[in-house]
Design a protein around this motif. Structure first.
Motif, short mmCIF file in Angstrom:
data_model
loop_
_atom_site.label_atom_id
_atom_site.label_comp_id
_atom_site.label_asym_id
_atom_site.label_seq_id
_atom_site.Cartn_x
_atom_site.Cartn_y
_atom_site.Cartn_z
N ILE A 40 40.52 46.02 67.96
CA ILE A 40 41.09 47.03 67.39
C ILE A 40 41.57 46.71 65.81
CG2 ILE A 40 42.84 48.86 67.40
CD1 ILE A 40 41.07 49.28 69.36
N ALA A 41 42.30 45.55 65.87
CA ALA A 41 42.60 45.14 64.66
C ALA A 41 41.58 45.03 63.61
CB ALA A 41 43.47 43.67 64.74
N LYS A 42 40.28 44.45 63.99
CA LYS A 42 39.32 44.10 63.16
C LYS A 42 38.55 45.59 62.93
CE LYS A 42 37.56 39.80 65.15
NZ LYS A 42 36.64 39.03 65.86
N ARG A 43 38.54 46.42 63.70
CA ARG A 43 37.95 47.69 63.33
C ARG A 43 38.86 48.49 62.28
NH1 ARG A 43 35.77 50.45 69.08
NH2 ARG A 43 34.95 51.98 67.38
N VAL A 44 40.07 48.27 62.36
CA VAL A 44 41.04 49.19 61.49
C VAL A 44 41.53 48.13 60.27
CG1 VAL A 44 41.96 50.61 63.29
CG2 VAL A 44 43.36 48.60 62.52
N ASP A 45 40.86 46.93 60.31
CA ASP A 45 41.16 46.00 59.08
C ASP A 45 42.78 45.72 58.94
OD1 ASP A 45 40.45 44.17 57.03
OD2 ASP A 45 40.61 46.00 55.52
N ALA A 46 43.60 45.40 59.94
CA ALA A 46 44.68 45.03 60.01
C ALA A 46 45.07 44.01 60.88
CB ALA A 46 45.66 46.48 60.42
N GLY A 47 46.41 43.33 60.57
CA GLY A 47 46.71 42.43 61.59
C GLY A 47 47.24 42.88 62.99
N THR A 48 47.16 41.99 64.06
CA THR A 48 47.47 42.45 65.22
C THR A 48 48.99 42.89 65.55
OG1 THR A 48 48.09 40.10 65.66
CG2 THR A 48 45.68 40.67 66.28
N THR A 49 49.62 42.41 64.63
CA THR A 49 51.19 42.91 64.81
C THR A 49 51.18 44.37 64.61
OG1 THR A 49 52.28 40.73 64.29
CG2 THR A 49 53.62 42.75 63.90
N PRO A 50 50.88 45.07 63.32
CA PRO A 50 51.09 46.28 63.24
C PRO A 50 50.20 47.18 64.26
CG PRO A 50 49.70 45.35 61.37
CD PRO A 50 50.51 44.27 62.23
N VAL A 51 49.20 46.33 64.74
CA VAL A 51 48.29 47.04 65.75
C VAL A 51 49.17 47.42 67.02
CG1 VAL A 51 46.29 46.99 67.17
CG2 VAL A 51 46.01 46.73 64.87
N ARG A 52 49.82 46.22 67.49
CA ARG A 52 50.68 46.33 68.63
C ARG A 52 51.54 47.38 68.44
NH1 ARG A 52 49.50 40.63 68.82
NH2 ARG A 52 48.53 40.08 70.65
N GLU A 53 52.28 47.45 67.14
CA GLU A 53 53.36 48.29 66.99
C GLU A 53 52.78 49.75 66.95
OE1 GLU A 53 54.77 47.41 63.11
OE2 GLU A 53 55.81 45.75 63.58
N ALA A 54 51.66 50.06 66.74
CA ALA A 54 51.08 51.36 66.56
C ALA A 54 50.78 51.58 68.27
CB ALA A 54 49.79 51.53 65.89
N LEU A 55 50.16 50.71 68.96
CA LEU A 55 50.00 50.97 70.48
C LEU A 55 51.25 51.25 70.98
CD1 LEU A 55 47.14 48.33 70.91
CD2 LEU A 55 47.02 50.69 70.95
#
Length: 241
Positions: A40-55
């Motif tokens: 998901i981080a690759k698909r939205v071009d972001a780090g894993t930390t903000p992606v986890r926060e979003a999830l």
């Protein structure tokens, strides 16, 4: 961290949340499967930390399930849940419309005119449409339904209606994408799409503009019931082959 970096970080987190949310709602993630944070981080071009926060935030809204040992999962598809989503949304809409006559003003009306104008210019949600085009329609549809209720001061109920609308959109996207993929046909998709058109929302818009909130409440309930009938019919056929 300097003030400028903090100011940049907050909007970026919001953008990541919006991007992850759009992926979860769309039919791009398979129901009842694990969500790979790195992918998901690759698909939205972001780090894993903000992606986890979003999830984690999306899990609080029912759009993602989380198991602290197994990670994040795309929720399963369940016709009973779809029924509960739409029934609860309808009940809350009736509630928030009760105080709209007292608080609806010219600003609400002006905003609704702009939002409806933008909505009618959008390409209708379609499994044949691009990801970005469908994402724009979903956001426009969400904004339109919220604008119809904007006269209410019941913010907790409005927040819940927004969450329920988004969860229902996940089913809408799954049905439209899944049916085309499974059958190669758009017959059932075309039927579901009748509830996604501008014409299907025109009466709701006109009643809000006329400030006839009792009639709007009845029309919204009918709109939701028709949408549920079409979505449930399509979902049953999809799940049962």
């Amino acid at each position: 961290m300097t003030m400028s970096k903090i100011e940049l970080a907050v909007p970026r987190r919001s953008e990541v949340y919006d991007d992850v949310r759009a992926l979860v709602i769309s039919s791009t993630l398979t129901p009842n499967t694990r969500i790979r944070v790195e992918e998901i981080a690759k698909r939205v071009d972001a780090g894993t930390t903000p992606v986890r926060e979003a999830l984690f935030q999306l899990s609080a809204e029912g759009l993602v399930t989380v198991n602290h040992q197994k990670g994040f999962w795309q929720p399963a598809i369940d016709p009973i849940e779809l029924c509960h989503l739409i029934e609860t949304k309808t009940a809350l809409e009736q509630l928030v419309l009760r105080d709209s006559p007292e608080h609806w003003n010219d600003k609400h009306e002006q905003d609704l005119v702009v939002i409806f104008h933008q909505f009618r210019k959008m390409d209708t949600l379609s499994p044949l449409g691009s990801y970005e085009s469908n994402r724009l329609w979903l956001e426009g549809h969400r904004r339109l339904h919220l604008a119809l209720l904007a006269g209410s001061t019941n913010n907790p109920a409005l927040h819940m209606v927004d969450i329920l609308n988004t969860n229902t959109d996940r089913y809408r996207c799954y049905i439209m994408g899944g049916w085309l993929e499974q059958t190669g046909s758009t017959d059932l998709v075309d039927e579901v799409q009748t509830m996604n058109t501008v014409d299907a929302h025109l009466e709701l818009y006109e009643l809000a503009m006329a400030r006839d909130f009792a009639a709007l409440a009845a029309a919204l309930a009918a709109h939701n019931a028709e949408a549920h009938a079409l979505l449930d019919k399509a979902l049953q056929r999809l799940l049962n082959g």
